[in-house]
Design a protein around this motif. Structure first.
Motif, mmCIF file in Angstrom:
data_model
loop_
_atom_site.group_PDB
_atom_site.id
_atom_site.type_symbol
_atom_site.label_atom_id
_atom_site.label_comp_id
_atom_site.label_asym_id
_atom_site.label_seq_id
_atom_site.Cartn_x
_atom_site.Cartn_y
_atom_site.Cartn_z
ATOM 1 N N UNK A 11 0.847 -1.191 0.000
ATOM 2 C CA UNK A 11 0.000 0.000 0.000
ATOM 3 C C UNK A 11 0.879 1.237 0.000
ATOM 4 N N UNK A 12 0.328 2.348 -0.451
ATOM 5 C CA UNK A 12 1.110 3.580 -0.529
ATOM 6 C C UNK A 12 1.562 4.025 0.858
ATOM 7 N N UNK A 13 0.728 3.768 1.878
ATOM 8 C CA UNK A 13 1.099 4.164 3.242
ATOM 9 C C UNK A 13 2.299 3.354 3.735
ATOM 10 N N UNK A 14 2.299 2.054 3.460
ATOM 11 C CA UNK A 14 3.413 1.216 3.893
ATOM 12 C C UNK A 14 4.677 1.518 3.100
ATOM 13 N N UNK A 15 4.525 1.754 1.819
ATOM 14 C CA UNK A 15 5.683 2.141 1.011
ATOM 15 C C UNK A 15 6.285 3.438 1.538
ATOM 16 N N UNK A 16 5.432 4.405 1.845
ATOM 17 C CA UNK A 16 5.909 5.695 2.349
ATOM 18 C C UNK A 16 6.602 5.546 3.692
ATOM 19 N N UNK A 21 11.620 5.853 6.619
ATOM 20 C CA UNK A 21 12.575 5.295 7.587
ATOM 21 C C UNK A 21 13.965 5.199 6.963
ATOM 22 N N UNK A 22 14.035 4.719 5.721
ATOM 23 C CA UNK A 22 15.327 4.621 5.035
ATOM 24 C C UNK A 22 15.915 6.004 4.804
ATOM 25 N N UNK A 68 20.089 0.968 -0.892
ATOM 26 C CA UNK A 68 18.876 0.313 -0.414
ATOM 27 C C UNK A 68 17.646 1.115 -0.831
ATOM 28 N N UNK A 69 17.713 2.431 -0.675
ATOM 29 C CA UNK A 69 16.583 3.288 -1.042
ATOM 30 C C UNK A 69 16.262 3.142 -2.527
ATOM 31 N N UNK A 70 17.293 3.182 -3.362
ATOM 32 C CA UNK A 70 17.071 3.058 -4.805
ATOM 33 C C UNK A 70 16.505 1.687 -5.163
ATOM 34 N N UNK A 71 17.017 0.641 -4.526
ATOM 35 C CA UNK A 71 16.538 -0.711 -4.806
ATOM 36 C C UNK A 71 15.090 -0.874 -4.368
ATOM 37 N N UNK A 72 14.755 -0.338 -3.205
ATOM 38 C CA UNK A 72 13.378 -0.431 -2.704
ATOM 39 C C UNK A 72 12.421 0.352 -3.603
ATOM 40 N N UNK A 73 12.823 1.539 -3.999
ATOM 41 C CA UNK A 73 11.984 2.349 -4.879
ATOM 42 C C UNK A 73 11.769 1.660 -6.225
ATOM 43 N N UNK A 74 12.824 1.077 -6.756
ATOM 44 C CA UNK A 74 12.717 0.375 -8.035
ATOM 45 C C UNK A 74 11.825 -0.859 -7.915
ATOM 46 N N UNK A 75 11.924 -1.561 -6.799
ATOM 47 C CA UNK A 75 11.090 -2.742 -6.589
ATOM 48 C C UNK A 75 9.618 -2.367 -6.528
ATOM 49 N N UNK A 78 8.869 -0.583 -10.367
ATOM 50 C CA UNK A 78 9.136 -1.371 -11.583
ATOM 51 C C UNK A 78 9.027 -2.877 -11.375
ATOM 52 N N UNK A 79 8.831 -3.301 -10.141
ATOM 53 C CA UNK A 79 8.704 -4.731 -9.876
ATOM 54 C C UNK A 79 10.013 -5.492 -9.890
ATOM 55 N N UNK A 80 11.132 -4.787 -9.844
ATOM 56 C CA UNK A 80 12.436 -5.470 -9.806
ATOM 57 C C UNK A 80 12.669 -6.056 -8.413
ATOM 58 N N UNK A 81 13.654 -6.907 -8.293
ATOM 59 C CA UNK A 81 13.933 -7.576 -7.029
ATOM 60 C C UNK A 81 14.604 -6.613 -6.053
ATOM 61 N N UNK A 82 14.120 -6.640 -4.821
ATOM 62 C CA UNK A 82 14.686 -5.791 -3.765
ATOM 63 C C UNK A 82 15.944 -6.449 -3.221
ATOM 64 N N UNK A 83 17.070 -5.787 -3.389
ATOM 65 C CA UNK A 83 18.356 -6.334 -2.962
ATOM 66 C C UNK A 83 18.722 -5.781 -1.594
ATOM 67 N N UNK A 84 18.440 -6.580 -0.570
ATOM 68 C CA UNK A 84 18.744 -6.143 0.789
ATOM 69 C C UNK A 84 20.124 -6.604 1.249
ATOM 70 N N UNK A 85 20.851 -7.252 0.369
ATOM 71 C CA UNK A 85 22.224 -7.676 0.711
ATOM 72 C C UNK A 85 23.121 -6.478 1.006
ATOM 73 N N UNK A 86 22.685 -5.286 0.557
ATOM 74 C CA UNK A 86 23.474 -4.093 0.871
ATOM 75 C C UNK A 86 23.649 -3.934 2.374
#
Length: 256
Positions: A11-16, A21-22, A68-75, A78-86
């Protein structure tokens, strides 16, 4: 480490909430690094390396939070995979450096300082590596095994901080001893967030709410474990500088 949920369906609230936080962690780390670099000259030369190390830790973490912020935003968009290995790339560098900076800021004899660093740094590296191996493992039993294994160096680090470091503070100023005691509590409480968050997927809590809570928990813990930790070590270095050099204490107003 890849999240099991579809981030694009948050949801937009959870994404925000996660984004905020990031973002808060990113700016906190950046400001902390700038503060430390600007003020590292306000301690005696023997303590300045410790403060520079802390600034490096915050800059390293800020870079990884940007990724992390860029990866989360892209996920999300755009539906790309969120890379939390950072996060693990950050921790494998930051945790040993933080502990090294603490030991250096205490102004201990060279032999004592080297002994503590040789014990803390390998334990920190082992803790992060074992945690990462658990994250990328498949199957609950493997993840629980690596959780237990990574907890062993974690407990050892606490032992060194509570027992062995305490034994080395007999010649420290009372204010430094008190501050180190508070620092240990900060480390204990903050670092417990990481193993507890690690267990979330093992408790069948792989929901959007659990994911959001985990990300926000990691972010707030990193603010405490890096920014607050760094500033407390900076304060220790200032107090030790005043203890070592009365003229410095007078000049800096640390006797007031």
């Amino acid at each position: 480490m890849n999240t099991p949920i579809d981030i694009s369906k948050l949801s937009i609230d959870r994404f925000t909430l996660v984004s905020d936080a990031i973002s808060l962690t990113l700016i906190s780390l950046t400001v902390s690094a700038i503060f430390l670099l600007v003020n590292h000259v306000r301690v005696l030369p023997k303590y300045r390396q410790s403060i520079v190390i802390l600034a490096m830790v915050n800059l390293i973490a800020a870079y990884h939070y940007w990724r992390i912020f860029n990866s989360f935003d892209s996920a999300y968009t755009s539906g790309t995979r969120f890379n939390e290995c950072y996060r693990y790339m950050d921790w494998i560098l930051a945790v040993p450096l933080l502990l090294t900076a603490l030991v250096k800021a205490l102004g201990l004899p060279s032999a004592t300082r080297l002994k503590l660093i040789r014990r803390l740094v390998p334990a920190a590296v082992s803790m992060v590596v074992l945690g990462y191996l658990g994250e990328v493992s498949t199957g609950t039993s493997h993840k629980l095994l690596f959780w237990v294994l990574s907890s062993v160096p974690f407990v050892y680090i606490l032992y060194v901080l509570y027992i062995q470091v305490t034994r080395s503070l007999d010649r420290q100023a009372p204010a430094v001893v008190s501050l180190v005691a508070r620092l240990r509590v900060l480390v204990t409480v903050t670092w417990l967030v990481y193993p507890l968050s690690y267990l979330v997927p093992l408790l069948d809590l792989n929901t959007e709410g659990a994911f959001v809570g985990r990300q926000c928990g990691y972010s707030l813990a990193d603010i405490s474990a890096k920014c607050a930790f760094s500033l407390m070590i900076y304060r220790i270095a200032r107090l030790n500088s005043a203890h070592d050099d009365p003229e410095f204490a007078q000049r800096e107003g640390l006797n007031d």
